[in-house]
Design a protein around this motif. Structure first.
Motif, PDB file in Angstrom:
ATOM      1  N   ILE A   1       0.877  -1.184   0.000  1.00 30.89           N
ATOM      2  CA  ILE A   1       0.000   0.000   0.000  1.00 30.89           C
ATOM      3  C   ILE A   1       0.906   1.224   0.000  1.00 30.89           C
ATOM      4  CG2 ILE A   1      -1.752   1.300   1.288  1.00 30.89           C
ATOM      5  CD1 ILE A   1      -2.669  -1.265   2.550  1.00 30.89           C
ATOM      6  N   ALA A   2       0.641   2.183  -0.892  1.00 32.78           N
ATOM      7  CA  ALA A   2       1.478   3.395  -0.915  1.00 32.78           C
ATOM      8  C   ALA A   2       0.587   4.630  -1.069  1.00 32.78           C
ATOM      9  CB  ALA A   2       2.478   3.339  -2.064  1.00 32.78           C
ATOM     10  N   PRO A   3       0.940   5.723  -0.368  1.00 29.43           N
ATOM     11  CA  PRO A   3       0.160   6.953  -0.471  1.00 29.43           C
ATOM     12  C   PRO A   3       0.585   7.821  -1.657  1.00 29.43           C
ATOM     13  CG  PRO A   3       1.926   7.270   1.105  1.00 29.43           C
ATOM     14  CD  PRO A   3       2.064   5.846   0.590  1.00 29.43           C
ATOM     15  N   ALA A   4      -0.331   8.653  -2.123  1.00 36.04           N
ATOM     16  CA  ALA A   4       0.061   9.750  -3.027  1.00 36.04           C
ATOM     17  C   ALA A   4       0.779  10.788  -2.168  1.00 36.04           C
ATOM     18  CB  ALA A   4      -1.189  10.344  -3.663  1.00 36.04           C
ATOM     19  N   ASN A   5       1.374  11.783  -2.769  1.00 32.27           N
ATOM     20  CA  ASN A   5       1.999  12.844  -1.961  1.00 32.27           C
ATOM     21  C   ASN A   5       1.777  14.194  -2.629  1.00 32.27           C
ATOM     22  OD1 ASN A   5       4.606  13.690  -3.535  1.00 32.27           O
ATOM     23  ND2 ASN A   5       4.722  11.447  -3.516  1.00 32.27           N
ATOM     24  N   ILE A   6       1.809  15.249  -1.795  1.00 34.83           N
ATOM     25  CA  ILE A   6       1.712  16.608  -2.339  1.00 34.83           C
ATOM     26  C   ILE A   6       3.041  17.310  -2.072  1.00 34.83           C
ATOM     27  CG2 ILE A   6       0.514  17.438  -0.222  1.00 34.83           C
ATOM     28  CD1 ILE A   6       0.090  18.882  -3.790  1.00 34.83           C
ATOM     29  N   ALA A   7       3.607  17.894  -3.138  1.00 37.33           N
ATOM     30  CA  ALA A   7       4.918  18.547  -2.994  1.00 37.33           C
ATOM     31  C   ALA A   7       4.749  19.989  -2.551  1.00 37.33           C
ATOM     32  CB  ALA A   7       5.674  18.478  -4.305  1.00 37.33           C
ATOM     33  N   PHE A   8       5.559  20.398  -1.587  1.00 35.39           N
ATOM     34  CA  PHE A   8       5.606  21.802  -1.131  1.00 35.39           C
ATOM     35  C   PHE A   8       6.705  22.550  -1.883  1.00 35.39           C
ATOM     36  CE2 PHE A   8       4.173  19.515   2.875  1.00 35.39           C
ATOM     37  CZ  PHE A   8       2.840  19.768   2.639  1.00 35.39           C
ATOM     38  N   ILE A   9       7.787  21.848  -2.177  1.00 38.56           N
ATOM     39  CA  ILE A   9       8.803  22.349  -3.115  1.00 38.56           C
ATOM     40  C   ILE A   9       8.734  21.374  -4.286  1.00 38.56           C
ATOM     41  CG2 ILE A   9      11.269  22.785  -3.533  1.00 38.56           C
ATOM     42  CD1 ILE A   9      10.108  24.713  -1.430  1.00 38.56           C
ATOM     43  N   LYS A  10       8.468  21.882  -5.471  1.00 42.69           N
ATOM     44  CA  LYS A  10       8.075  21.040  -6.599  1.00 42.69           C
ATOM     45  C   LYS A  10       9.244  20.532  -7.439  1.00 42.69           C
ATOM     46  CE  LYS A  10       3.611  22.217  -6.166  1.00 42.69           C
ATOM     47  NZ  LYS A  10       2.628  21.262  -5.612  1.00 42.69           N
ATOM     48  N   TYR A  11       8.965  19.418  -8.073  1.00 41.50           N
ATOM     49  CA  TYR A  11       9.857  18.798  -9.067  1.00 41.50           C
ATOM     50  C   TYR A  11       9.295  19.149 -10.439  1.00 41.50           C
ATOM     51  CZ  TYR A  11      10.434  14.432 -11.945  1.00 41.50           C
ATOM     52  OH  TYR A  11      10.617  13.502 -12.930  1.00 41.50           O
ATOM     53  N   TRP A  12      10.062  19.893 -11.218  1.00 45.97           N
ATOM     54  CA  TRP A  12       9.607  20.226 -12.585  1.00 45.97           C
ATOM     55  C   TRP A  12      10.852  20.372 -13.452  1.00 45.97           C
ATOM     56  CZ3 TRP A  12       5.135  19.440 -14.668  1.00 45.97           C
ATOM     57  CH2 TRP A  12       4.843  19.989 -15.909  1.00 45.97           C
ATOM     58  N   GLY A  13      11.217  19.312 -14.143  1.00 44.56           N
ATOM     59  CA  GLY A  13      12.411  19.327 -14.993  1.00 44.56           C
ATOM     60  C   GLY A  13      13.421  18.294 -14.511  1.00 44.56           C
ATOM     61  N   LYS A  14      14.072  17.688 -15.508  1.00 45.21           N
ATOM     62  CA  LYS A  14      15.013  16.603 -15.196  1.00 45.21           C
ATOM     63  C   LYS A  14      16.422  16.916 -15.691  1.00 45.21           C
ATOM     64  CE  LYS A  14      11.529  12.887 -15.758  1.00 45.21           C
ATOM     65  NZ  LYS A  14      10.292  13.539 -16.191  1.00 45.21           N
ATOM     66  N   LYS A  15      17.418  16.377 -14.945  1.00 43.55           N
ATOM     67  CA  LYS A  15      18.805  16.408 -15.426  1.00 43.55           C
ATOM     68  C   LYS A  15      19.038  15.236 -16.355  1.00 43.55           C
ATOM     69  CE  LYS A  15      20.983  18.113 -11.251  1.00 43.55           C
ATOM     70  NZ  LYS A  15      21.167  17.548  -9.921  1.00 43.55           N
ATOM     71  N   ASN A  16      18.361  14.131 -16.052  1.00 41.03           N
ATOM     72  CA  ASN A  16      18.508  12.918 -16.854  1.00 41.03           C
ATOM     73  C   ASN A  16      17.126  12.303 -17.058  1.00 41.03           C
ATOM     74  OD1 ASN A  16      18.747  10.099 -17.493  1.00 41.03           O
ATOM     75  ND2 ASN A  16      20.916  10.211 -16.925  1.00 41.03           N
ATOM     76  N   GLU A  17      16.701  12.332 -18.310  1.00 43.71           N
ATOM     77  CA  GLU A  17      15.342  11.914 -18.679  1.00 43.71           C
ATOM     78  C   GLU A  17      15.106  10.424 -18.390  1.00 43.71           C
ATOM     79  OE1 GLU A  17      13.433  14.492 -20.076  1.00 43.71           O
ATOM     80  OE2 GLU A  17      11.795  13.041 -19.994  1.00 43.71           O
ATOM     81  N   GLU A  18      16.042   9.602 -18.816  1.00 43.75           N
ATOM     82  CA  GLU A  18      15.850   8.154 -18.726  1.00 43.75           C
ATOM     83  C   GLU A  18      15.860   7.678 -17.266  1.00 43.75           C
ATOM     84  OE1 GLU A  18      18.757   6.144 -21.091  1.00 43.75           O
ATOM     85  OE2 GLU A  18      17.893   4.212 -20.486  1.00 43.75           O
ATOM     86  N   LEU A  19      16.776   8.233 -16.495  1.00 42.98           N
ATOM     87  CA  LEU A  19      16.900   7.811 -15.087  1.00 42.98           C
ATOM     88  C   LEU A  19      16.026   8.639 -14.154  1.00 42.98           C
ATOM     89  CD1 LEU A  19      20.755   7.225 -14.872  1.00 42.98           C
ATOM     90  CD2 LEU A  19      18.960   5.484 -14.781  1.00 42.98           C
ATOM     91  N   ARG A  20      15.339   9.622 -14.721  1.00 43.95           N
ATOM     92  CA  ARG A  20      14.486  10.522 -13.923  1.00 43.95           C
ATOM     93  C   ARG A  20      15.251  11.142 -12.756  1.00 43.95           C
ATOM     94  NH1 ARG A  20      10.267   7.575 -16.382  1.00 43.95           N
ATOM     95  NH2 ARG A  20       8.515   8.957 -16.773  1.00 43.95           N
TER      96      ARG A  20
ATOM     97  N   ILE B   1      -1.924  17.346 -20.765  1.00 43.54           N
ATOM     98  CA  ILE B   1      -0.494  17.100 -20.962  1.00 43.54           C
ATOM     99  C   ILE B   1       0.063  16.557 -19.655  1.00 43.54           C
ATOM    100  CG2 ILE B   1       1.730  18.126 -21.626  1.00 43.54           C
ATOM    101  CD1 ILE B   1       0.122  19.158 -23.770  1.00 43.54           C
ATOM    102  N   SER B   2       0.647  15.360 -19.712  1.00 43.01           N
ATOM    103  CA  SER B   2       1.157  14.739 -18.484  1.00 43.01           C
ATOM    104  C   SER B   2       2.349  15.525 -17.943  1.00 43.01           C
ATOM    105  CB  SER B   2       1.590  13.308 -18.788  1.00 43.01           C
ATOM    106  OG  SER B   2       2.756  13.338 -19.581  1.00 43.01           O
ATOM    107  N   SER B   3       2.650  15.316 -16.652  1.00 39.36           N
ATOM    108  CA  SER B   3       3.813  15.977 -16.059  1.00 39.36           C
ATOM    109  C   SER B   3       5.080  15.561 -16.816  1.00 39.36           C
ATOM    110  CB  SER B   3       3.957  15.583 -14.595  1.00 39.36           C
ATOM    111  OG  SER B   3       2.809  15.887 -13.890  1.00 39.36           O
ATOM    112  N   SER B   4       5.192  14.260 -17.099  1.00 40.19           N
ATOM    113  CA  SER B   4       6.393  13.754 -17.791  1.00 40.19           C
ATOM    114  C   SER B   4       6.633  14.511 -19.089  1.00 40.19           C
ATOM    115  CB  SER B   4       6.242  12.273 -18.146  1.00 40.19           C
ATOM    116  OG  SER B   4       6.040  11.515 -17.009  1.00 40.19           O
ATOM    117  N   ASP B   5       5.558  14.676 -19.887  1.00 39.26           N
ATOM    118  CA  ASP B   5       5.708  15.379 -21.164  1.00 39.26           C
ATOM    119  C   ASP B   5       5.918  16.871 -20.944  1.00 39.26           C
ATOM    120  OD1 ASP B   5       5.568  13.135 -22.685  1.00 39.26           O
ATOM    121  OD2 ASP B   5       3.401  13.286 -23.046  1.00 39.26           O
ATOM    122  N   GLY B   6       5.106  17.430 -20.031  1.00 41.13           N
ATOM    123  CA  GLY B   6       5.145  18.866 -19.799  1.00 41.13           C
ATOM    124  C   GLY B   6       6.516  19.343 -19.352  1.00 41.13           C
TER     125      GLY B   6
END
Ligand code: DP6
Length: 335
Positions: free
Chosen positions: A14-33, A195-200
């Motif tokens: 069982i795993a919860p969703a989470n709400i970010a207070f400091i957000k993740y938007w953009g990757k240094k490495n796409e494949e490894l996230r 538009i998904s977060s991944s694509d956006g």
């Protein structure tokens, strides 16, 4: 067990969703996230995914079921790729049966990829006979979906950005019962995001505000950690709201721009500011969609809900307090 011609161990997480207070938007490495920056979140008690996994040599292929809906082809491919990662790590080749259930409808406006990939990681690793430390589980979950790594540790969680895969992991800052923070989600649009977060977030770097966001974010991480340490709610809320607006400034000025807000979103934001001015301590944060997460302390929840009832354009609300992270349960979704 697996690989010896019979059924393997069935495991459920069982795993919860989470709400970010400091957000993740953009990757240094796409494949490894690997994210561009660190982020901080809170697990959500009432929004969980339960997933049962069993590997067996008698399964002719992977089957992936969602009890209250169906996965798209893209989602199914992402889940299968995750099972492949687990199989590779465990040195097994058996196919799996995966059954998964969300406690919240898709229309609730909470993304299920964080809770989904956290539950899948925990259940499939255990079903494959792997016994991994929490840090490694968060790294695996992250490769499935970035924000999923924050759904594994307890309570208030930090995801370290890191430069290499082994440095980009999540850990608990404070346990779930540390501070009675509530997230009252105001749903103003029940349709899933276009538009998904991944694509956006692929285009985040095209915004002229991107560099500024990156420059400021480390300071915000330090400030919000201190506000959490001191349980200073007005400081905590001010920083989380600033970070939300910073992320949405990037989104709206990317090329092509991403406009996730609608009229009711703007109306809710303006009212949160007004309620605050009138003495109700509440702040807002918004993910890649139009729905508004109103953040308050437990003592102010009732007054906040009464205030939200006066808003137009609200389709539903969902109240969450902080919860523990992902864990194994003995109750399976199939026999
Ligand atoms: C706006 O974790 O869904 O909710 O790593 O590509 O799967 P992928 O993205 P995802 O992005 C979440 C983005 C966000 C902000 C946040 O939760 O930090």
């Amino acid at each position: 067990m697996c690989g010896r011609g019979g059924k393997g161990m069935k495991k459920t997480a069982i795993a919860p969703a989470n709400i970010a207070f400091i957000k993740y938007w953009g990757k240094k490495n796409e494949e490894l996230r690997i994210p561009a920056n660190a982020s901080i979140s809170m697990n959500l008690l009432g929004a969980v995914t339960t997933t049962t996994v069993e590997f067996s040599s008698s399964y002719p292929k992977d089957t992936i079921e969602l009890t209250d809906g169906s996965f798209s082809d893209g989602e199914t491919r992402r889940i299968t790729a995750h099972l492949d990662r687990i199989r590779q790590k465990a040195g097994i080749r058996d196919f799996a049966r995966v059954v998964t259930k969300n406690s919240f409808p898709k229309s609730a406006g909470i993304a299920s990829s964080a809770s989904g990939f956290a539950a899948l990681t925990l259940a499939s690793a255990a079903a494959a006979g792997l016994s991994l430390p929490q840090k490694e589980l968060t790294i695996l979950a992250r490769i499935g979906s970035g924000s999923a790594c924050r759904s594994i540790p307890d309570g208030f969680v930090k995801w370290e950005s890191g430069e290499k895969s082994e440095e980009s992991y999540a850990h608990s800052l404070f346990p779930h019962d540390y501070w009675d923070i509530r997230d009252v989600l105001v749903v103003v649009d029940q349709t899933s995001k276009k538009i998904s977060s991944s694509d956006g977030m692929k285009k985040a770097g095209t915004s002229p505000f991107w560099q500024e966001r990156q420059r400021d974010i480390e300071k915000r991480i330090i400030q919000i950690t201190k506000a959490l340490e001191e349980k200073n709610f007005s400081e905590f809320g001010t920083i989380l709201e600033d970070d939300c607006l910073s992320m949405h400034s990037v989104m709206m000025t990317q090329n092509p721009p991403l406009m996730y807000w609608n009229e009711a979103t703007g109306n809710c934001i303006r009212n949160v500011q007004k309620w605050r001015k009138d003495g109700l301590p509440v702040f807002f944060t918004i993910d890649a969609g139009p729905n508004v997460h109103c953040i308050c302390e437990g003592k102010d929840e009732k007054q906040l809900i009464d205030a939200i009832k006066t808003l137009s354009g609200v389709q539903s609300t969902l109240v969450n307090s902080c919860s523990q992270g992902a864990h194994i349960t003995n109750t399976h979704l199939y026999q």
